[in-house]
Design a protein around this motif. Structure first.
Motif, PDB file in Angstrom:
ATOM      1  N   LEU A  29       0.793  -1.366   0.000  1.00 16.83           N
ATOM      2  CA  LEU A  29       0.010   0.217   0.028  1.00 16.83           C
ATOM      3  C   LEU A  29       0.881   1.237  -0.115  1.00 16.83           C
ATOM      4  N   LYS A  30       1.928   1.078   0.558  1.00 14.25           N
ATOM      5  CA  LYS A  30       2.900   2.396   0.501  1.00 14.25           C
ATOM      6  C   LYS A  30       3.969   2.345  -0.505  1.00 14.25           C
ATOM      7  N   SER A  37       7.847  -8.221 -10.219  1.00 14.43           N
ATOM      8  CA  SER A  37       6.420  -8.775 -10.344  1.00 14.43           C
ATOM      9  C   SER A  37       5.351  -8.150  -9.509  1.00 14.43           C
ATOM     10  N   LEU A  38       5.612  -7.102  -8.483  1.00 12.31           N
ATOM     11  CA  LEU A  38       4.638  -6.475  -7.890  1.00 12.31           C
ATOM     12  C   LEU A  38       4.466  -4.939  -8.261  1.00 12.31           C
ATOM     13  N   GLN A  39       5.208  -4.532  -9.195  1.00  9.87           N
ATOM     14  CA  GLN A  39       5.339  -3.122  -9.493  1.00  9.87           C
ATOM     15  C   GLN A  39       3.943  -2.786 -10.302  1.00  9.87           C
ATOM     16  N   GLY A  40       3.048  -3.630 -10.981  1.00 10.35           N
ATOM     17  CA  GLY A  40       2.031  -3.553 -11.488  1.00 10.35           C
ATOM     18  C   GLY A  40       1.056  -3.141 -10.669  1.00 10.35           C
ATOM     19  N   HIS A  43       1.297   0.187  -9.092  1.00 10.58           N
ATOM     20  CA  HIS A  43       1.023   1.102  -9.382  1.00 10.58           C
ATOM     21  C   HIS A  43      -0.607   1.316  -9.613  1.00 10.58           C
ATOM     22  N   LYS A  44      -1.296   0.141  -9.763  1.00 12.08           N
ATOM     23  CA  LYS A  44      -2.913   0.187  -9.582  1.00 12.08           C
ATOM     24  C   LYS A  44      -3.244   0.772  -8.043  1.00 12.08           C
TER      25      LYS A  44
END
Length: 116
Positions: A29-30, A37-40, A43-44
């Motif tokens: 969340l921060k 693999s978690l950048q998308g 971003h959302k």
């Protein structure tokens, strides 16, 4: 005062599972996680407003708690089988890392879950 085995288990169970999972959620969340693999996902999340992020946090905590509840219920329901297993085979030693058994194309999620 010595802690009972149940208290020691509860402390380790909560700090190693619930707290780590919620910390991971809060890091997402921060937008603190560097994994490609978690950048998308991050971003959302960055496109959400404060209320939506609060709802996501609450929902995440509810899912973590429900999962832990289900794990403990499984332990109770399988008590005899788990005791038998513990006495005859060390599943930790049978694996090169139990947590890693979850993932990969041949992992437990892929093999056994109805939700891919």
């Amino acid at each position: 005062m010595d802690e009972s085995n149940l208290t020691m288990f509860g402390k380790k169970f909560i700090t190693s599972t619930r707290d780590r999972s919620i910390q991971h959620l809060e890091s997402l969340l921060k937008q603190e996680i560097k994994a490609p693999s978690l950048q998308g996902v991050q971003h959302k999340i960055s496109l959400m407003d404060v209320e939506e992020k609060e709802l996501l946090h609450l929902l995440g905590m509810m899912i973590v708690d429900n999962t832990l509840f289900n794990v403990l219920m499984m332990f109770e329901e399988l008590e005899d089988k788990l005791t038998l297993l513990a006495n005859h085979e060390n599943i930790v030693e049978s694996s090169d890392g139990l947590a890693g058994e979850l993932f990969t194309d041949a992992g437990w999620i892929s093999k056994f879950s109805q939700f891919k």
